[in-house]
Motif scaffolding. Structure first.
Motif, mmCIF file in Angstrom:
data_model
loop_
_atom_site.group_PDB
_atom_site.id
_atom_site.type_symbol
_atom_site.label_atom_id
_atom_site.label_comp_id
_atom_site.label_asym_id
_atom_site.label_seq_id
_atom_site.Cartn_x
_atom_site.Cartn_y
_atom_site.Cartn_z
ATOM 1 N N LYS A 23 0.854 -1.186 0.000
ATOM 2 C CA LYS A 23 0.000 0.000 0.000
ATOM 3 C C LYS A 23 0.888 1.233 0.000
ATOM 4 C CE LYS A 23 -4.265 -1.530 0.192
ATOM 5 N NZ LYS A 23 -5.272 -1.173 -0.843
ATOM 6 N N HIS A 24 0.656 2.136 -0.931
ATOM 7 C CA HIS A 24 1.596 3.219 -1.154
ATOM 8 C C HIS A 24 0.925 4.589 -1.110
ATOM 9 C CE1 HIS A 24 4.665 0.243 -1.928
ATOM 10 N NE2 HIS A 24 3.793 -0.408 -2.691
ATOM 11 N N LYS A 25 1.571 5.578 -1.711
ATOM 12 C CA LYS A 25 1.053 6.938 -1.769
ATOM 13 C C LYS A 25 1.018 7.384 -3.220
ATOM 14 C CE LYS A 25 2.355 9.760 1.630
ATOM 15 N NZ LYS A 25 3.254 10.663 2.403
ATOM 16 N N VAL A 26 0.238 8.426 -3.477
ATOM 17 C CA VAL A 26 0.204 9.041 -4.811
ATOM 18 C C VAL A 26 0.653 10.484 -4.672
ATOM 19 C CG1 VAL A 26 -1.286 9.794 -6.713
ATOM 20 C CG2 VAL A 26 -1.558 7.499 -5.742
ATOM 21 N N ASN A 27 1.532 10.879 -5.548
ATOM 22 C CA ASN A 27 2.101 12.222 -5.526
ATOM 23 C C ASN A 27 1.375 13.090 -6.554
ATOM 24 O OD1 ASN A 27 3.774 14.303 -4.847
ATOM 25 N ND2 ASN A 27 5.660 13.359 -5.600
ATOM 26 N N LEU A 28 0.714 14.154 -6.080
ATOM 27 C CA LEU A 28 -0.080 15.031 -6.943
ATOM 28 C C LEU A 28 0.610 16.374 -7.155
ATOM 29 C CD1 LEU A 28 -3.650 14.642 -5.365
ATOM 30 C CD2 LEU A 28 -2.865 13.644 -7.516
ATOM 31 N N HIS A 29 0.326 16.980 -8.293
ATOM 32 C CA HIS A 29 0.681 18.374 -8.539
ATOM 33 C C HIS A 29 -0.583 19.225 -8.426
ATOM 34 C CE1 HIS A 29 4.626 19.912 -9.693
ATOM 35 N NE2 HIS A 29 4.962 18.674 -9.992
ATOM 36 N N ALA A 30 -0.381 20.513 -8.223
ATOM 37 C CA ALA A 30 -1.520 21.427 -8.063
ATOM 38 C C ALA A 30 -2.426 21.448 -9.291
ATOM 39 C CB ALA A 30 -1.014 22.834 -7.766
ATOM 40 N N ILE A 31 -1.889 21.143 -10.465
ATOM 41 C CA ILE A 31 -2.684 21.193 -11.698
ATOM 42 C C ILE A 31 -3.699 20.058 -11.789
ATOM 43 C CG2 ILE A 31 -1.081 22.526 -13.109
ATOM 44 C CD1 ILE A 31 0.050 19.889 -14.188
ATOM 45 N N TYR A 32 -3.743 19.190 -10.771
ATOM 46 C CA TYR A 32 -4.726 18.105 -10.771
ATOM 47 C C TYR A 32 -5.944 18.443 -9.908
ATOM 48 C CZ TYR A 32 -1.181 15.621 -13.296
ATOM 49 O OH TYR A 32 -0.282 15.273 -14.262
ATOM 50 N N ALA A 33 -6.095 19.724 -9.590
ATOM 51 C CA ALA A 33 -7.284 20.187 -8.874
ATOM 52 C C ALA A 33 -8.527 20.003 -9.740
ATOM 53 C CB ALA A 33 -7.123 21.659 -8.502
ATOM 54 N N LYS A 47 -8.756 7.485 0.496
ATOM 55 C CA LYS A 47 -9.317 6.824 1.674
ATOM 56 C C LYS A 47 -9.868 5.450 1.307
ATOM 57 C CE LYS A 47 -10.764 10.788 4.509
ATOM 58 N NZ LYS A 47 -11.929 11.550 5.022
ATOM 59 N N LYS A 48 -10.609 5.407 0.233
ATOM 60 C CA LYS A 48 -11.237 4.154 -0.194
ATOM 61 C C LYS A 48 -10.199 3.078 -0.476
ATOM 62 C CE LYS A 48 -14.276 2.287 -3.810
ATOM 63 N NZ LYS A 48 -15.044 2.627 -5.046
ATOM 64 N N ASN A 49 -9.027 3.494 -0.970
ATOM 65 C CA ASN A 49 -8.005 2.536 -1.377
ATOM 66 C C ASN A 49 -6.855 2.402 -0.378
ATOM 67 O OD1 ASN A 49 -8.679 1.667 -4.366
ATOM 68 N ND2 ASN A 49 -9.160 3.839 -4.220
ATOM 69 N N GLY A 50 -6.983 3.054 0.772
ATOM 70 C CA GLY A 50 -5.953 2.939 1.792
ATOM 71 C C GLY A 50 -4.623 3.561 1.414
ATOM 72 N N LEU A 51 -4.675 4.655 0.656
ATOM 73 C CA LEU A 51 -3.458 5.292 0.148
ATOM 74 C C LEU A 51 -3.193 6.613 0.858
ATOM 75 C CD1 LEU A 51 -4.240 4.819 -3.658
ATOM 76 C CD2 LEU A 51 -2.806 3.338 -2.228
ATOM 77 N N GLY A 52 -1.964 7.079 0.782
ATOM 78 C CA GLY A 52 -1.612 8.419 1.209
ATOM 79 C C GLY A 52 -1.456 9.321 0.009
ATOM 80 N N LEU A 53 -1.343 10.637 0.249
ATOM 81 C CA LEU A 53 -1.136 11.606 -0.828
ATOM 82 C C LEU A 53 0.019 12.531 -0.469
ATOM 83 C CD1 LEU A 53 -4.810 12.724 -1.648
ATOM 84 C CD2 LEU A 53 -3.374 11.184 -3.016
ATOM 85 N N ASP A 54 0.860 12.828 -1.453
ATOM 86 C CA ASP A 54 1.865 13.879 -1.358
ATOM 87 C C ASP A 54 1.491 14.976 -2.342
ATOM 88 O OD1 ASP A 54 3.457 12.703 0.624
ATOM 89 O OD2 ASP A 54 4.483 11.447 -0.853
ATOM 90 N N PHE A 55 2.174 16.124 -2.258
ATOM 91 C CA PHE A 55 1.732 17.275 -3.050
ATOM 92 C C PHE A 55 2.909 18.130 -3.517
ATOM 93 C CE2 PHE A 55 -0.828 21.256 -3.694
ATOM 94 C CZ PHE A 55 -1.711 20.709 -4.623
#
Length: 418
Positions: free
Chosen positions: A87-97, A122-130
């Motif tokens: 189970k991991h994290k997903v790294n987002l950029h601001a342009i994905y708003a 939340k549904k997939n048990g993941l974290g988010l970075d930004f």
């Protein structure tokens, strides 16, 4: 022999060296890799008024099936996650708003525009970075942002970074996993500058204003990322390694090292141990430079293994935040995620299965013959059997069988996209 039988046989070989394989697999499960969302749509994002890539960033290739909206990108990420152990994290950029079809400039984005990402995580048990997106914008067209001589432009990007850090804090609170918010800028000059100090002074001032606004470190950690040069900034980069090393140390933020952001003769693997002596935590963007910072999909090569060895040997699995940063539009984008992320996890497992204590002891004893011999012999130990078993107990495909699922998804989903 089946997977379990091969695992038991391999396990016995490692146990001869006092290596507890079962314990290692339990530890590996807890390591989270931050997977870069921008591999899925070639870093275009979903702004209402989309802009062309700029800031020395380019995604090459035109493989069919690129995600065209947030729903498709999340669906593609979910598909990739089903083929990656853990189970991991997903790294987002601001342009994905997601702003509901309304134009919102980057200094006015809000946490609510990322509610769908949080619900999905939340549904997939993941974290988010930004990451604030400080490129591909008319206020970055001349290659300068936080170091710009125009105060209005600097202030625009300062506001963007401040709200980005608040969004990171929101992610951490909602998901119960600390978010890393990383600042990278493309600022620099194509030709020889007549003033190197001025832009760096302005960047220092801008960053100090950004970090004057505090966030709760339980939910958000900040990092800054250097670069050696870029397209359009070949002669001078404002945010150099020396600049950010000093700024991070003095201002209690993390220093993030991207494996493509150094001179080709420099290796991030050699920098990790030095950094750990002076920072509680460090962050990585793992990529694969080919001649320059080309962000190729990472492969199971020597440098990736050396990076993993340094993290493991230095007992720093809880001190090094590992993120990925690559984007290749010439191959199936979901396959790229799977290849790169599985390779990062493989490298960590490979490093954890080495007799690291014994190798350190041999070095201290100046027994370089035995050290070299063991390091070479372990290259052909049955690591693959351990990896296959790890995939099996995490309910993901073993060996190259995951490609069958990629081909099914491509036929049933990606082929229908224009």
């Amino acid at each position: 022999m089946n997977v379990e039988e091969k695992y038991k046989a391999a396990k016995q070989e490692y146990e001869k060296w006092g290596i507890d394989v079962d314990d290692i697999l339990e530890k590996l499960k807890k390591i989270k890799i931050s997977i870069n969302c921008w591999q899925g749509d070639d870093i275009t994002g979903f702004e209402v008024n989309p802009r062309k890539l700029s800031g020395g960033i380019a995604a090459t290739g035109n493989y069919p099936g690129k995600a065209r909206n947030p729903e498709e990108l999340r669906k593609d990420l979910s598909e990739a996650m089903n083929l990656i152990p853990g189970k991991h994290k997903v790294n987002l950029h601001a342009i994905y708003a997601e702003t509901g079809g309304k134009f919102v400039d980057r200094d006015e984005i809000k946490p609510e525009y990322f509610e769908n990402w949080v619900s999905w995580a939340k549904k997939n048990g993941l974290g988010l970075d930004f990451n604030p997106t400080i490129f591909s914008h008319e206020k970055a067209d001349d290659g300068l942002t936080l170091s710009h001589p125009n105060k209005e432009i600097r202030d625009f990007w300062i506001r963007h970074c401040i709200i980005s850090r608040k969004i990171g804090e929101y992610f951490g609170k909602e998901l119960g996993q600390t978010c890393l918010t990383n600042i990278w800028i493309p600022d620099g000059y194509k030709d020889i500058p007549s003033d190197r100090l001025g832009p760096r002074r302005r960047l220092k001032d801008s960053l100090e204003k950004i970090f004057q606004v505090k966030t709760d470190k339980r939910y958000n950690l900040d990092s800054v990322e250097s670069k050696v040069f870029g397209i359009g900034a070949e002669s001078y980069t404002v945010g150099s390694s020396e600049f950010y090393l000093n700024f991070a140390a003095k201002n209690d933020v993390l220093c993030l090292m991207d494996t493509g952001h150094y001179h080709p003769t420099e290796k991030v693997s050699d920098k990790i141990s030095s950094m750990l002596l002076f920072y509680d935590k460090i962050a990585l963007h793992v990529s694969r430079p080919v001649h320059w910072d080309s962000d190729h999909v990472i492969v199971f090569d020597d440098e990736l293994k050396e990076i993993a060895k340094e993290i493991v040997r230095d007992n720093a699995l809880d001190r090094v935040i590992i993120g990925l940063d690559f984007f290749d539009a010439s191959i199936n984008r979901i396959a790229a995620w799977v290849i790169g992320t599985r390779n990062m996890i493989k490298a960590l497992l490979y490093a954890m299965l080495l007799p690291n204590g014994k190798l350190k002891k041999l070095q201290d004893e100046e027994n370089y013959t035995d050290r070299l011999a063991l390091m070479e012999e372990f290259k052909t130990y049955p690591f693959g059997a351990i990896w296959d078993y790890y995939c099996k107990i995490n309910d993901v495909p073993i060996k190259e069988s995951w490609l069958d699922e990629i081909k099914r998804y491509e036929k049933e989903e990606l082929a229908k996209r224009e």
